[in-house]
Write a protein that holds these residues in place. Structure first.
Motif, PDB file in Angstrom:
ATOM      1  N   UNK A 105       0.832  -1.200   0.000  1.00  0.00           N
ATOM      2  CA  UNK A 105       0.000   0.000   0.000  1.00  0.00           C
ATOM      3  C   UNK A 105       0.872   1.256   0.000  1.00  0.00           C
ATOM      4  N   UNK A 106       1.916   1.222   0.812  1.00  0.00           N
ATOM      5  CA  UNK A 106       2.786   2.398   0.904  1.00  0.00           C
ATOM      6  C   UNK A 106       3.457   2.664  -0.435  1.00  0.00           C
ATOM      7  N   UNK A 107       3.972   1.626  -1.066  1.00  0.00           N
ATOM      8  CA  UNK A 107       4.651   1.776  -2.359  1.00  0.00           C
ATOM      9  C   UNK A 107       3.693   2.321  -3.413  1.00  0.00           C
ATOM     10  N   UNK A 113       9.412   9.470  -0.323  1.00  0.00           N
ATOM     11  CA  UNK A 113      10.570  10.368  -0.190  1.00  0.00           C
ATOM     12  C   UNK A 113      10.820  10.804   1.250  1.00  0.00           C
ATOM     13  N   UNK A 114       9.993  10.360   2.183  1.00  0.00           N
ATOM     14  CA  UNK A 114      10.208  10.731   3.577  1.00  0.00           C
ATOM     15  C   UNK A 114      11.222   9.778   4.211  1.00  0.00           C
ATOM     16  N   UNK A 115      11.566  10.028   5.464  1.00  0.00           N
ATOM     17  CA  UNK A 115      12.596   9.232   6.132  1.00  0.00           C
ATOM     18  C   UNK A 115      12.151   7.776   6.306  1.00  0.00           C
ATOM     19  N   UNK A 116      13.140   6.894   6.362  1.00  0.00           N
ATOM     20  CA  UNK A 116      12.863   5.468   6.537  1.00  0.00           C
ATOM     21  C   UNK A 116      12.119   5.210   7.846  1.00  0.00           C
ATOM     22  N   UNK A 122       4.637   4.171   9.605  1.00  0.00           N
ATOM     23  CA  UNK A 122       3.386   4.043   8.862  1.00  0.00           C
ATOM     24  C   UNK A 122       3.004   2.576   8.700  1.00  0.00           C
ATOM     25  N   UNK A 123       3.977   1.763   8.328  1.00  0.00           N
ATOM     26  CA  UNK A 123       3.718   0.342   8.076  1.00  0.00           C
ATOM     27  C   UNK A 123       3.329  -0.376   9.356  1.00  0.00           C
TER      28      UNK A 123
END
Length: 347
Positions: A105-107, A113-116, A122-123
């Motif tokens: 979903x995130x991909x 482009x935000x930080x890891x 989020x995940x």
């Protein structure tokens, strides 16, 4: 017979709730829950009302089903009250699909482009609609701890139910990560379902009078909720808190009355006989977990990755998207469950 009776009420509730879930998400571009799909997109007010109708009961009803399933399992097999069954297996069932599908979903839909660290957060929280899975996992864990370590006396159960009801009105956990922040909003319904199936919580008699009262109360509270939501615009902290509290109380009353109506209807003998004679509906109800996962992916793709908005009349758009999402989700579930890894993830 009791086992068949119970399974049949769950079948109907799942079928109803997963349908209104997809309807709600199909209307999200009109309720403000999702960003406008194109610049200058005009929201349709009636679709805002239609979209807000199911959000005021279907998630809580789904949580109640999960709690009642746990209660029924422990009623049949008290020895199932173990860490492995109630926590470890639920982690595999809920958290693993959450994390895997959240990565996808995130991909597909979110900012890479935000930080890891933010991406991982989020995940872990569950991207998009997947936030529901870690939340329901924690409901299982908390209820397991209560059943394991707190005496099952009626006065303690009633006290916990009152505490959880107050948390549903004002959630003190909302800032916590990994699904814990939403637990306060839903634990009341999970624990109520758990007690209901154990026989420790009784509902009012499911006669026509009570169902009419419950249904009428739901629509009156819905009208109150929508008026407060749309017409009251507080500027100071106290007024904002009062608005939030009023909406949360109206929301809880809608949830309770809607759940009463759906649950008692699902337990009517004629409904149970109807479903028992139609095994295909029982099979479809088993797809509901997978449908929950797939449907938002499909709707997001339709609204944000295809020219569908340019090709379809705006009044027909959410209904066509609803039908496509429902059919494609069922098809994907059917295909997924034919594979070993698919049965492990959503079976």
């Amino acid at each position: 017979m009791e086992k068949k009776h119970y399974l049949m009420d769950v079948v109907l509730m799942r079928l109803v709730l997963i349908t209104v879930l997809i309807l709600y998400h199909a209307m999200c571009i009109h309720t403000g829950a999702w960003k406008p799909p194109i610049e200058g997109f005009q929201q349709i007010v009636v679709y805002d009302w239609i979209g807000m109708l199911p959000i005021n009961f279907f998630l809580e009803a789904m949580v109640l089903i999960s709690g009642s399933l746990l209660g029924y399992k422990l009623l049949l097999k008290p020895e199932s009250l173990t860490f492995n069954i109630c926590v470890v297996k639920k982690a595999k069932r809920l958290l693993l699909p959450c994390f895997l599908f959240s990565i996808l979903y995130y991909i597909m839909f979110l900012d890479t482009n935000i930080s890891l660290f933010c991406i991982v957060l989020h995940i872990v929280n569950g991207c998009g609609h997947l936030w529901f899975l870690p939340m329901i996992f924690w409901c299982f864990v908390i209820t397991y701890l209560i059943a394991k370590f707190i005496p099952s006396r009626s006065e303690l159960q009633s006290l916990l139910l009152v505490i959880f009801a107050l948390m549903a009105i004002y959630n003190p956990l909302s800032s916590l990560p990994a699904g814990l922040g939403s637990v306060g909003n839903f634990l009341f319904y999970f624990y109520a379902g758990y007690l209901l199936k154990l026989g420790h919580l009784k509902l009012p008699i499911a006669n026509s009078r009570n169902i009419i009262i419950a249904t009428s109360t739901f629509f009156v509270m819905f009208l109150v909720y929508m008026i407060i939501r749309q017409e009251i615009h507080p500027t100071d902290i106290i007024s904002k808190a009062a608005k939030m509290l009023s909406m949360n109380i109206a929301h809880m009353m809608m949830c309770i009355t809607a759940i009463f109506t759906i649950y008692t209807t699902a337990n009517k003998p004629c409904v149970i006989r109807y479903l028992t004679d139609r095994p295909q509906l029982i099979t479809i109800s088993g797809y509901c977990y997978g449908v929950y996962i797939y449907q938002q992916f499909i709707l997001k793709l339709l609204y944000y990755r295809t020219p569908m908005l340019m090709l379809v009349n705006k009044w027909l758009l959410p209904w066509i998207a609803f039908v496509i999402a429902l059919v494609v989700s069922l098809l994907l579930c059917h295909l997924t469950l034919r594979t070993r890894w698919g049965r492990y993830l959503i079976g």
